[in-house]
Design a protein around this motif. Structure first.
Motif, PDB file in Angstrom:
ATOM      1  N   ASN A   1      -2.129 -21.796   7.555  1.00 25.81           N
ATOM      2  CA  ASN A   1      -2.591 -20.431   7.314  1.00 25.81           C
ATOM      3  C   ASN A   1      -1.574 -19.613   6.528  1.00 25.81           C
ATOM      4  OD1 ASN A   1      -0.922 -20.451   9.699  1.00 25.81           O
ATOM      5  ND2 ASN A   1      -1.628 -18.389  10.150  1.00 25.81           N
ATOM      6  N   THR A   2      -0.294 -19.907   6.714  1.00 26.01           N
ATOM      7  CA  THR A   2       0.740 -19.144   6.022  1.00 26.01           C
ATOM      8  C   THR A   2       0.681 -19.325   4.501  1.00 26.01           C
ATOM      9  OG1 THR A   2       2.237 -20.970   6.565  1.00 26.01           O
ATOM     10  CG2 THR A   2       2.375 -18.986   7.920  1.00 26.01           C
ATOM     11  N   GLU A   3       0.039 -20.395   4.032  1.00 26.24           N
ATOM     12  CA  GLU A   3      -0.104 -20.604   2.590  1.00 26.24           C
ATOM     13  C   GLU A   3      -0.882 -19.446   1.952  1.00 26.24           C
ATOM     14  OE1 GLU A   3       1.101 -23.037   0.763  1.00 26.24           O
ATOM     15  OE2 GLU A   3       1.524 -24.728   2.095  1.00 26.24           O
ATOM     16  N   GLY A   4      -1.861 -18.920   2.676  1.00 25.36           N
ATOM     17  CA  GLY A   4      -2.637 -17.802   2.160  1.00 25.36           C
ATOM     18  C   GLY A   4      -1.808 -16.533   2.044  1.00 25.36           C
ATOM     19  N   ALA A   5      -0.923 -16.318   3.000  1.00 24.96           N
ATOM     20  CA  ALA A   5      -0.040 -15.148   2.944  1.00 24.96           C
ATOM     21  C   ALA A   5       0.940 -15.269   1.784  1.00 24.96           C
ATOM     22  CB  ALA A   5       0.713 -15.010   4.264  1.00 24.96           C
ATOM     23  N   ILE A   6       1.458 -16.474   1.582  1.00 27.08           N
ATOM     24  CA  ILE A   6       2.405 -16.710   0.482  1.00 27.08           C
ATOM     25  C   ILE A   6       1.726 -16.458  -0.863  1.00 27.08           C
ATOM     26  CG2 ILE A   6       3.720 -18.509  -0.717  1.00 27.08           C
ATOM     27  CD1 ILE A   6       4.333 -19.685   2.097  1.00 27.08           C
ATOM     28  N   ALA A   7       0.476 -16.874  -0.995  1.00 30.16           N
ATOM     29  CA  ALA A   7      -0.263 -16.656  -2.247  1.00 30.16           C
ATOM     30  C   ALA A   7      -0.375 -15.167  -2.559  1.00 30.16           C
ATOM     31  CB  ALA A   7      -1.649 -17.294  -2.151  1.00 30.16           C
ATOM     32  N   VAL A   8      -0.589 -14.345  -1.545  1.00 28.79           N
ATOM     33  CA  VAL A   8      -0.666 -12.894  -1.747  1.00 28.79           C
ATOM     34  C   VAL A   8       0.676 -12.344  -2.202  1.00 28.79           C
ATOM     35  CG1 VAL A   8      -0.992 -10.669  -0.600  1.00 28.79           C
ATOM     36  CG2 VAL A   8      -2.539 -12.564  -0.107  1.00 28.79           C
TER      37      VAL A   8
ATOM     38  N   LYS B   1       4.028 -10.591  -9.147  1.00 30.79           N
ATOM     39  CA  LYS B   1       3.599 -10.619 -10.549  1.00 30.79           C
ATOM     40  C   LYS B   1       3.067  -9.267 -11.004  1.00 30.79           C
ATOM     41  CE  LYS B   1       2.426 -15.542 -10.641  1.00 30.79           C
ATOM     42  NZ  LYS B   1       1.319 -16.532 -10.760  1.00 30.79           N
ATOM     43  N   TYR B   2       2.458  -8.539 -10.078  1.00 31.44           N
ATOM     44  CA  TYR B   2       1.858  -7.246 -10.429  1.00 31.44           C
ATOM     45  C   TYR B   2       2.734  -6.065  -9.984  1.00 31.44           C
ATOM     46  CZ  TYR B   2      -2.379  -9.683 -11.858  1.00 31.44           C
ATOM     47  OH  TYR B   2      -3.289 -10.495 -12.512  1.00 31.44           O
ATOM     48  N   ASP B   3       4.009  -6.353  -9.673  1.00 29.51           N
ATOM     49  CA  ASP B   3       5.011  -5.321  -9.355  1.00 29.51           C
ATOM     50  C   ASP B   3       4.636  -4.471  -8.140  1.00 29.51           C
ATOM     51  OD1 ASP B   3       6.714  -6.030 -11.484  1.00 29.51           O
ATOM     52  OD2 ASP B   3       5.517  -4.845 -12.884  1.00 29.51           O
ATOM     53  N   VAL B   4       3.945  -5.056  -7.192  1.00 29.89           N
ATOM     54  CA  VAL B   4       3.617  -4.336  -5.965  1.00 29.89           C
ATOM     55  C   VAL B   4       4.780  -4.376  -4.989  1.00 29.89           C
ATOM     56  CG1 VAL B   4       2.065  -4.281  -3.958  1.00 29.89           C
ATOM     57  CG2 VAL B   4       1.148  -4.700  -6.244  1.00 29.89           C
ATOM     58  N   ILE B   5       5.489  -5.505  -4.945  1.00 32.86           N
ATOM     59  CA  ILE B   5       6.705  -5.616  -4.134  1.00 32.86           C
ATOM     60  C   ILE B   5       7.786  -6.303  -4.961  1.00 32.86           C
ATOM     61  CG2 ILE B   5       5.523  -5.668  -1.899  1.00 32.86           C
ATOM     62  CD1 ILE B   5       5.922  -8.680  -1.850  1.00 32.86           C
ATOM     63  N   ALA B   6       9.027  -6.109  -4.544  1.00 30.54           N
ATOM     64  CA  ALA B   6      10.152  -6.711  -5.244  1.00 30.54           C
ATOM     65  C   ALA B   6      10.219  -8.210  -4.967  1.00 30.54           C
ATOM     66  CB  ALA B   6      11.456  -6.051  -4.812  1.00 30.54           C
ATOM     67  N   GLU B   7      10.699  -8.955  -5.921  1.00 31.38           N
ATOM     68  CA  GLU B   7      10.797 -10.407  -5.766  1.00 31.38           C
ATOM     69  C   GLU B   7      11.697 -10.784  -4.600  1.00 31.38           C
ATOM     70  OE1 GLU B   7      11.676 -14.392  -8.501  1.00 31.38           O
ATOM     71  OE2 GLU B   7      11.975 -12.373  -9.332  1.00 31.38           O
ATOM     72  N   GLN B   8      12.775 -10.031  -4.417  1.00 35.35           N
ATOM     73  CA  GLN B   8      13.706 -10.326  -3.321  1.00 35.35           C
ATOM     74  C   GLN B   8      13.020 -10.204  -1.961  1.00 35.35           C
ATOM     75  OE1 GLN B   8      17.174  -7.799  -3.285  1.00 35.35           O
ATOM     76  NE2 GLN B   8      18.175  -8.942  -1.653  1.00 35.35           N
ATOM     77  N   GLU B   9      12.195  -9.155  -1.803  1.00 35.49           N
ATOM     78  CA  GLU B   9      11.474  -8.979  -0.538  1.00 35.49           C
ATOM     79  C   GLU B   9      10.434 -10.074  -0.359  1.00 35.49           C
ATOM     80  OE1 GLU B   9       9.891  -7.542   3.066  1.00 35.49           O
ATOM     81  OE2 GLU B   9      11.848  -7.436   2.094  1.00 35.49           O
ATOM     82  N   ALA B  10       9.749 -10.441  -1.426  1.00 37.16           N
ATOM     83  CA  ALA B  10       8.761 -11.518  -1.335  1.00 37.16           C
ATOM     84  C   ALA B  10       9.427 -12.835  -0.945  1.00 37.16           C
ATOM     85  CB  ALA B  10       8.032 -11.676  -2.660  1.00 37.16           C
TER      86      ALA B  10
END
Length: 361
Positions: free
Chosen positions: A122-129, A135-144
């Motif tokens: 199930n965590t694969e779906g969260a990672i995809a988000v 990519k769309y600058d909603v969150i920082a790469e470091q936080e992701a």
């Protein structure tokens, strides 16, 4: 061998935690029906393209575009997530093309997730988000990256210590709550050293925090239990931080003092490491671990310590017993009880502790 949450559901919850206004599911109208309806309680508008048999053959990009247009007109969203399902992803529907064909001021995140996505966890779906959000600058790469690391560790916990181990696990509704409540009250009355550990995740923390929400002064004012919790309000996605703030305010209003903070709610796979050090050095007689108790390595604690686990899954009772917990209490419907709330909610076990406490007065 038994059903577990799918990547699609995890995608929906993660979009919710990013404070998405609308989520469009590109698939049949029944796909993840219950999760979608529950998320409406959290203020997320969940729509579907309602694919049917012909769409499985010829595609349904026009339906997706129409759904996005309607969402834009009806809700004026700032953030939209489009989540693939088994049907749309297997036939290769292009979510990005549909987004490009619709004029909207919203940020629209395409999430190409489905029930068997990746390894099927199930965590694969969260990672995809999260990857789409970067990519769309909603969150920082470091936080992701931090979030993704936690999700992978969470998967490891479930596969090695929880209900994802591979074999069939018969549902078990745990020990009698009244008997376990009496154990806790007697230990506190008798001057034994008691520790409450909250190691919860996301909104279910509103339910498990209720186990801490007890007037301990009425039991034994000279023996207040030690409280350890993963309630750091500076860590996590916006909605997760808000949960922590709300819970801490509720506890403080009721005079509950947190002695040690081990990390954030999304760090539940690793926060037990700090808790274990505190427990080993503290010489506790009884500990209660609520939320995700299987992440704590109970087998490394002194054998003289009596242990109680409070979990949200009937299929986690047996694995917790196998890990070495002396007693296991199961809470039911944790997600449905906590979606849409912003304060601690009554848990069955918390209410039982308070009930037994009133009997004993």
């Amino acid at each position: 061998m038994h059903p577990r949450p799918s990547p699609i559901a995890a995608s929906l919850y993660t979009l919710r935690d990013l404070n998405a206004d609308v989520v469009i599911m590109h698939g049949p109208h029944g796909c993840c029906f219950r999760t979608g309806r529950l998320l409406e309680s959290d203020g997320v508008r969940v729509l579907t393209t309602a694919m049917v048999e012909n769409d499985f053959i010829f595609g349904a990009s026009e339906k997706l575009e129409e759904a996005l247009r309607k969402a834009n007109e009806m809700f004026k969203p700032k953030l939209v997530g489009i989540v693939g399902t088994c049907a749309s992803m297997i036939i290769g529907e292009d979510l990005k093309e549909a987004i490009d064909n619709v004029e909207t001021e919203a940020i629209v995140l395409p999430v190409e997730s489905h029930g068997g996505f990746g390894e099927g966890d199930n965590t694969e779906g969260a990672i995809a988000v999260l990857e789409s959000a970067v990519k769309y600058d909603v969150i920082a790469e470091q936080e992701a990256d931090r979030q993704i690391q936690m999700l992978k560790l969470a998967t490891e916990v479930e596969k090695t210590r929880g209900m994802g181990k591979g074999e069939y696990i018969k549902p078990n509704f745990g020990d009698k709550k009244e008997e376990i409540a009496k154990i806790i009250l007697e230990a506190l009355k008798n001057g034994e050293k008691v520790g409450f550990i909250l190691n919860a995740k996301k909104e279910t923390s509103y339910l498990f925090a209720d186990v801490l929400n007890i007037d301990f002064n009425t039991i034994n004012p000279d023996n207040i239990p030690t409280i350890i919790a993963n309630l750091d309000e500076n860590i996590g996605l916006p909605r997760i931080r808000a949960h922590v703030k709300n819970i801490k305010e509720d506890l403080e209003e009721n005079g509950i003092v947190i002695d040690y903070i081990t990390g954030g709610l999304d760090e539940y796979p690793v926060t037990p490491r700090k808790a274990e050090k505190i427990l080993k050095n503290g010489k506790f007689d009884l500990i209660i671990v609520a939320g995700v108790p299987h992440a704590l390595k109970i087998e490394n604690l002194p054998e003289t310590t009596e242990t109680i686990a409070v979990t949200d899954g009937p299929r986690l009772v047996e694995p917790l017993k196998q890990l070495g917990y002396d007693h296991v209490v199961a809470e039911l419907d944790a997600h449905s009880k906590t979606l849409g709330t912003n304060q601690i909610v009554d848990s069955d076990f918390g209410m039982m502790i308070r009930t037994v406490l009133n009997w004993k007065k």
